[in-house]
Design an enzyme around this catalytic site. Structure first.
Site, PDB file in Angstrom:
ATOM      1  CE1 TYR A  59      32.376   5.022  24.677  1.00 55.82           C
ATOM      2  CE2 TYR A  59      31.555   2.866  24.031  1.00 55.82           C
ATOM      3  CZ  TYR A  59      31.390   4.244  24.113  1.00 55.82           C
ATOM      4  OH  TYR A  59      30.254   4.823  23.642  1.00 55.82           O
ATOM      5  CD  GLU A  61      33.259   5.813  28.951  1.00 55.07           C
ATOM      6  OE1 GLU A  61      34.041   4.931  28.558  1.00 55.07           O
ATOM      7  OE2 GLU A  61      32.040   5.847  28.665  1.00 55.07           O
ATOM      8  CG  ASP A 205      38.354  30.352  21.681  1.00 49.81           C
ATOM      9  OD1 ASP A 205      39.171  29.734  20.968  1.00 49.81           O
ATOM     10  OD2 ASP A 205      37.125  30.237  21.556  1.00 49.81           O
ATOM     11  CB  THR A 231      39.591  24.254  17.256  1.00 53.50           C
ATOM     12  OG1 THR A 231      40.001  25.476  16.658  1.00 53.50           O
ATOM     13  CG2 THR A 231      38.192  24.394  17.812  1.00 53.50           C
ATOM     14  CE  LYS A 234      38.339  27.434  13.902  1.00 49.96           C
ATOM     15  NZ  LYS A 234      37.908  26.860  15.180  1.00 49.96           N
ATOM     16  NE  ARG A 240      36.240  19.410  10.940  1.00 47.09           N
ATOM     17  CZ  ARG A 240      36.283  20.724  10.680  1.00 47.09           C
ATOM     18  NH1 ARG A 240      35.610  21.561  11.438  1.00 47.09           N
ATOM     19  NH2 ARG A 240      36.965  21.191   9.661  1.00 47.09           N
TER      20      ARG A 240
HETATM   21  N1  DSN Z   1      33.277  27.832  12.886  1.00 51.25           N
HETATM   22  C1  DSN Z   1      34.516  28.431  13.350  1.00 51.25           C
HETATM   23  C2  DSN Z   1      34.982  29.498  12.439  1.00 51.25           C
HETATM   24  O1  DSN Z   1      34.721  29.382  11.257  1.00 51.25           O
HETATM   25  O2  DSN Z   1      35.632  30.435  12.865  1.00 51.25           O
HETATM   26  C3  DSN Z   1      34.423  28.884  14.747  1.00 51.25           C
HETATM   27  O3  DSN Z   1      33.875  27.882  15.516  1.00 51.25           O
END
Ligand code: DSN
Length: 423
Positions: A59, A61, A205, A231, A234, A240
């Site tokens: 942990y 925080e 984003d 994120t 990708k 993730r």
């Molecule tokens: N689920 C993602 C996508 O497939 O683009 C976006 O959050």
């Protein structure tokens, strides 16, 4: 090597036979199918190991050197590395590496910089915007006053003059760029200029294209954009998770919104894996990877179009293609995305049904298929394989009810995959 690791890990996992079998099945599926969902990737063995490390057990925080629990010396070390690498990778003034995923990262930005009910300008969801860019059933649509722009009906691309006009009329507090289903280059510079001219904060984003940006395969929103979220799993090919990058003047508000505003203990095993991912993306070979993703997408697009498949905007500049089934002769009617995605799955090709701009059907029965090349590129496939994969896809789409054809292609896909195993 990883396989050995996975197997070694799975030795202990065998104590739970049910879960062990499921993990083995998923491993096999990832190896033997063409996974072409553009938001997915196969991260490295090192990233997986960091995710599965003892950093899971702590942990922490707070932020490095300012924790609420003792015992965080090494946790601080790893979080500081993740922060420094993220800043270096993107050329950002400030990085918060604690968001657990993309939606909470976007939520933290809104919480940090806006009041409930403030106006945000974002992309129409059926034109490629994300759930958190104003979907009425998402927190974003419920708590903020979203107004939207979309793509041009003719070109199916963004029209920056129209977007400027909407911004001038609506005077939003925040303008969002960056999408989940837009295959073309985004003019981040112009988005920022528009925001600046109407007194709005600019937010990008870049979840889908972060890997392309750091690999010089897409223009960067840095250093001018005020706040950037992404994120990390990708095109960036990490764990993730997500991060927020911003100008120094927004740093305090963003950090406060992430913790204690929204999250408790940060997932330090994932932060360790993010550090590994950023380290990998800083290497020169990552640029080759990112550029190959785009070359592959273009080769795939060309093969599909040569075989009568209509693509939204007639092509791609990125990792992503959006197939318009309403204008693809062999299908030619609205609402067929799911049927065709299932047909492709039966042939071993994994994609997802998606709305297309001005979709005549509903979001539950969309008329498009979204396809991407990050995973096939990670596996080492290049233009010749994309041509082959494009031929497979076109055959299935053009004859999607033909079971014999789908089964034959499935066998060929399995053979192709054997030459490009990654794990
Ligand atoms: N689920 C993602 C996508 O497939 O683009 C976006 O959050």
């Amino acid at each position: 090597m990883l396989e050995k690791r996975v197997n070694k890990m799975n030795e202990d996992l065998k104590s739970d036979a049910e879960v062990y079998n499921i993990v083995q099945n998923e491993l096999e599926r990832q190896k033997s199918e063409l996974n072409m969902i553009p938001s997915e990737n196969y991260c490295s063995k090192a990233v997986l190991e960091a995710c599965g490390s003892v950093m899971n057990n702590k942990y922490a925080e707070g932020y490095p050197k300012k924790r609420y629990y003792q015992g965080n010396k090494f946790i601080d070390d790893v979080e500081l590395i993740a922060i420094e690498r993220a800043k270096q990778l993107f050329g950002a003034e400030h990085a918060n590496v604690q968001p657990n995923s993309g939606s909470p990262a976007n939520m933290a930005v809104y919480f940090a910089l806006l009041e409930k009910g403030d106006k945000i300008l974002g992309m129409n969801l059926s034109h490629g915007g994300h759930l958190t860019h104003g979907c009425p059933v998402n927190f974003s649509g419920k708590y903020y006053n979203f107004v939207e722009y979309g793509v041009d009906k003719e070109t199916e691309m963004l029209d920056m003059d129209k977007i400027r006009k909407i911004a001038e009329e609506e005077k939003p507090k925040l303008i969002i760029s960056g999408y989940t289903a837009y295959p073309r280059t985004i003019d981040f510079r112009e988005f920022h200029n528009i925001a600046e001219s109407v007194g709005a904060i600019s937010m990008a984003d870049i979840s889908h294209i972060a890997g392309l940006i750091v690999g010089n395969a897409h223009p960067s929103p840095f250093p001018f954009t005020d706040v950037v979220t992404t994120t990390t799993h990708k095109t960036l090919r990490g764990p993730r998770s997500a991060i927020i990058l911003c100008k120094e003047k927004y740093a305090k508000a963003i950090d406060k919104a992430v913790f204690p505003g929204l999250q408790g203990g940060p997932h330090e095993h994932t932060i360790a894996a993010k550090a590994v991912c950023f380290g990998e993306a800083l290497k020169p070979e990552f640029k080759d990877y990112a550029q190959q993703i785009v070359k592959n997408a273009k080769a795939l697009a060309e093969t599909l179009m040569n075989n009568g498949i209509k693509l939204v905007s007639n092509g791609t500049d990125t990792h992503l293609l959006l197939i318009d089934l309403t204008n693809t002769k062999a299908v030619g009617k609205p609402g067929m995305g799911k049927d065709v995605a299932v047909a492709l799955e039966e042939a071993g090709i994994i994609t997802n049904a998606n709305t297309i701009p001005f979709d005549p059907s509903t979001p539950f029965r969309p008329s498009g298929i979204r396809v991407g090349t990050p995973i096939l590129t990670t596996r080492g496939m290049k233009e010749p394989e994309m041509k082959q994969v494009g031929e497979y896809m076109a055959k299935v789409i053009n004859d999607y009810q033909n079971s014999e054809l789908k089964s034959k292609i499935n066998n060929e896909v399995k053979e192709l995959c054997k030459n490009f195993a990654f794990y």
